[in-house]
Design an enzyme around this catalytic site. Structure first.
Site, PDB file in Angstrom:
ATOM      1  N   HIS A  60      38.862  35.471  49.733  1.00 39.52           N
ATOM      2  CA  HIS A  60      40.004  34.995  48.938  1.00 39.52           C
ATOM      3  C   HIS A  60      39.579  33.858  48.014  1.00 39.52           C
ATOM      4  O   HIS A  60      39.890  33.871  46.808  1.00 39.52           O
ATOM      5  CB  HIS A  60      41.110  34.534  49.901  1.00 39.52           C
ATOM      6  CG  HIS A  60      42.293  33.925  49.234  1.00 39.52           C
ATOM      7  ND1 HIS A  60      43.478  34.610  49.049  1.00 39.52           N
ATOM      8  CD2 HIS A  60      42.502  32.689  48.704  1.00 39.52           C
ATOM      9  CE1 HIS A  60      44.350  33.836  48.447  1.00 39.52           C
ATOM     10  NE2 HIS A  60      43.781  32.649  48.222  1.00 39.52           N
ATOM     11  N   GLU A  61      38.862  32.885  48.555  1.00 36.14           N
ATOM     12  CA  GLU A  61      38.461  31.722  47.756  1.00 36.14           C
ATOM     13  C   GLU A  61      37.412  32.094  46.711  1.00 36.14           C
ATOM     14  O   GLU A  61      37.414  31.548  45.598  1.00 36.14           O
ATOM     15  CB  GLU A  61      37.936  30.615  48.671  1.00 36.14           C
ATOM     16  CG  GLU A  61      38.949  30.095  49.674  1.00 36.14           C
ATOM     17  CD  GLU A  61      40.231  29.591  49.026  1.00 36.14           C
ATOM     18  OE1 GLU A  61      40.167  29.109  47.870  1.00 36.14           O
ATOM     19  OE2 GLU A  61      41.282  29.674  49.679  1.00 36.14           O
ATOM     20  N   HIS A  64      39.159  33.298  43.646  1.00 32.80           N
ATOM     21  CA  HIS A  64      39.564  32.201  42.762  1.00 32.80           C
ATOM     22  C   HIS A  64      38.391  31.722  41.912  1.00 32.80           C
ATOM     23  O   HIS A  64      38.501  31.591  40.681  1.00 32.80           O
ATOM     24  CB  HIS A  64      40.075  31.019  43.590  1.00 32.80           C
ATOM     25  CG  HIS A  64      41.409  31.208  44.208  1.00 32.80           C
ATOM     26  ND1 HIS A  64      42.516  31.606  43.498  1.00 32.80           N
ATOM     27  CD2 HIS A  64      41.836  31.038  45.495  1.00 32.80           C
ATOM     28  CE1 HIS A  64      43.564  31.667  44.308  1.00 32.80           C
ATOM     29  NE2 HIS A  64      43.173  31.338  45.527  1.00 32.80           N
ATOM     30  N   ASP A 161      49.296  29.440  46.503  1.00 32.59           N
ATOM     31  CA  ASP A 161      48.999  30.270  45.335  1.00 32.59           C
ATOM     32  C   ASP A 161      50.268  30.737  44.636  1.00 32.59           C
ATOM     33  O   ASP A 161      50.328  30.783  43.408  1.00 32.59           O
ATOM     34  CB  ASP A 161      48.162  31.484  45.750  1.00 32.59           C
ATOM     35  CG  ASP A 161      46.750  31.100  46.142  1.00 32.59           C
ATOM     36  OD1 ASP A 161      46.314  29.990  45.772  1.00 32.59           O
ATOM     37  OD2 ASP A 161      46.070  31.899  46.809  1.00 32.59           O
TER      38      ASP A 161
END
Length: 306
Positions: A60-61, A64, A161
Site C-alpha cells: 500500500h505504501e 503511494h 487516505d
C-alpha cells in the site's frame, strides 16, 4: 511524523525508496500474535498472518511512493509502525498530482481483492478447508484484513487516505487552503465518532488511533490557516517556481544560513544583503522545492506533466 522516522530501523531499499520499521512494531506484533494464538493450531500461523499484514501495508505504501514519483514528486522513505505505514511523499503542489499520489495506495488494496478472492475459490475447490484448515483460515484472514484496511482507509477522515482524496478533489474547486480546512473539520467529526466507537467496544487501539487522527487534524487546521494567510501576500510577478509554478511572495521570508538574518532572496538575486553570502539554490515557500535562481524566471510558461 518525524519522530516515527527517527526511531525506525532500516530494512532495505527498493527503487531508491528506503523501507524502515519502527521499533514499537515488534512489541505490538508480539502482543497481537499472542492475543490471536487460539485462532490457529500453531503460533506459526499467527506469525504468518501478521507478516501478511506487514506485506499488505508495505505494498500500500509503495503504491503511494511510486505514484508520487510518477508525477514528478519526491518519495524516498516508507516507515511501518503499529498504526500502519507512513510514506513520506512530497508530490507537486497541484490537486491532480496529489490526488494520484494518495489514491494509488488504496488502489493496491483494490487490486488485491479479486486476487485473494480467486485464490480462496481455488483453495476451496481443491479441498483446502479439510486438508489444510490452518492454511485456508490464513488465506481467508488475509483477504479480510486487506478488505478491512481498504474500507477503513477510504473513510473521509483526515489524514486517512479517504480524507486526503476528498481534500484533493475539493482542491480543484475551492483551492489548496480551504480544501484542507474543510477536510480537517470533517476529520474532527470523524474523530468524535471513533472515540464513541472506542468506548462502546472498549478498544484501546481505536482510542490510540483517535488521538493520532485528532493531533493530525489539529496540525492540518493550523497548516491550512497559515496557507490561507500566505496566499493573500503580494507576489513577485516576474518569478515562478519550476515545480509548482507559483510566484514567490514579496517580503523577508528567507533566512540566511550564515548570519541568520531574514531577507527577500528575489529582491537581492539570492544574495544575503547583510553578509553577502550567495545561495546557489532558492527554496519555494509554497511547495518546499529548491531550484537555481535562473530557473525561476519565466518558468510558468514551461508546460509540465500533471
Amino acid at each position: 511524523m518525524n519522530g516515527i522516522r527517527q526511531n525506525a530501523i532500516r530494512l532495505f531499499r527498493f527503487n531508491g525508496i528506503d523501507l524502515s520499521l519502527h521499533w514499537s512494531w515488534f512489541l505490538v506484533a508480539a502482543y497481537e500474535i499472542g492475543d490471536r494464538q487460539k485462532a490457529y493450531s500453531s503460533i506459526t500461523w499467527n506469525v504468518l498472518e501478521y507478516l501478511a499484514l506487514f506485506l499488505i501495508v508495505m505494498l500500500h505504501e509503495f503504491g503511494h511512493a511510486l505514484a508520487c514519483r510518477q508525477v514528478g514528486g519526491v518519495a524516498n522513505q516508507i516507515v511501518l509502525w503499529p498504526l500502519g505505514g507512513v510514506a513520506y511523499v512530497n508530490p507537486p503542489q497541484r490537486p491532480g498530482a496529489t490526488l494520484w499520489s494518495i489514491a494509488a495506495g488504496p488502489l493496491v488494496n483494490v487490486a488485491l481483492v479479486p486476487i485473494l478472492k480467486i485464490l480462496g475459490v481455488i483453495a476451496r475447490s481443491q479441498g483446502l478447508p479439510q486438508q489444510m484448515p490452518n492454511a485456508f483460515l490464513l488465506l481467508r484472514s488475509v483477504g479480510l484484513i486487506n478488505l478491512g484496511l481498504l474500507i477503513f482507509n477510504l473513510l473521509p477522515i483526515y489524514p486517512l487516505d479517504g480524507g486526503q482524496i476528498l481534500r484533493s478533489l475539493l482542491w480543484f474547486a475551492i483551492g489548496r487552503a480551504r480544501s484542507l480546512i474543510a477536510v480537517t473539520v470533517i476529520g474532527f467529526l470523524g474523530v468524535a465518532g471513533l472515540i464513541v466507537l472506542a468506548v462502546r467496544i472498549q478498544s484501546v487501539w481505536f482510542g490510540v488511533l483517535s488521538v493520532f487522527i485528532l493531533m493530525n487534524c489539529w496540525k492540518g487546521l493550523q497548516q491550512a490557516r497559515a496557507l490561507l494567510r500566505f496566499s493573500k501576500l503580494p507576489r513577485h510577478g516576474g518569478f515562478f517556481c519550476p515545480s509548482c509554478r507559483t510566484s514567490p511572495p514579496m517580503g523577508e521570508f528567507w533566512r540566511c544560513s550564515n548570519c541568520q538574518k531574514s531577507f527577500d532572496t528575489f529582491q537581492t538575486q539570492a544574495v544575503c544583503p547583510h553578509c553577502s553570502t550567495h545561495f546557489v539554490t532558492t527554496g519555494c515557500l509554497d511547495c518546499g522545492r529548491t531550484h537555481p535562481m535562473n530557473e525561476w524566471t519565466g518558468s510558468a510558461l514551461v508546460p509540465r506533466p500533471m
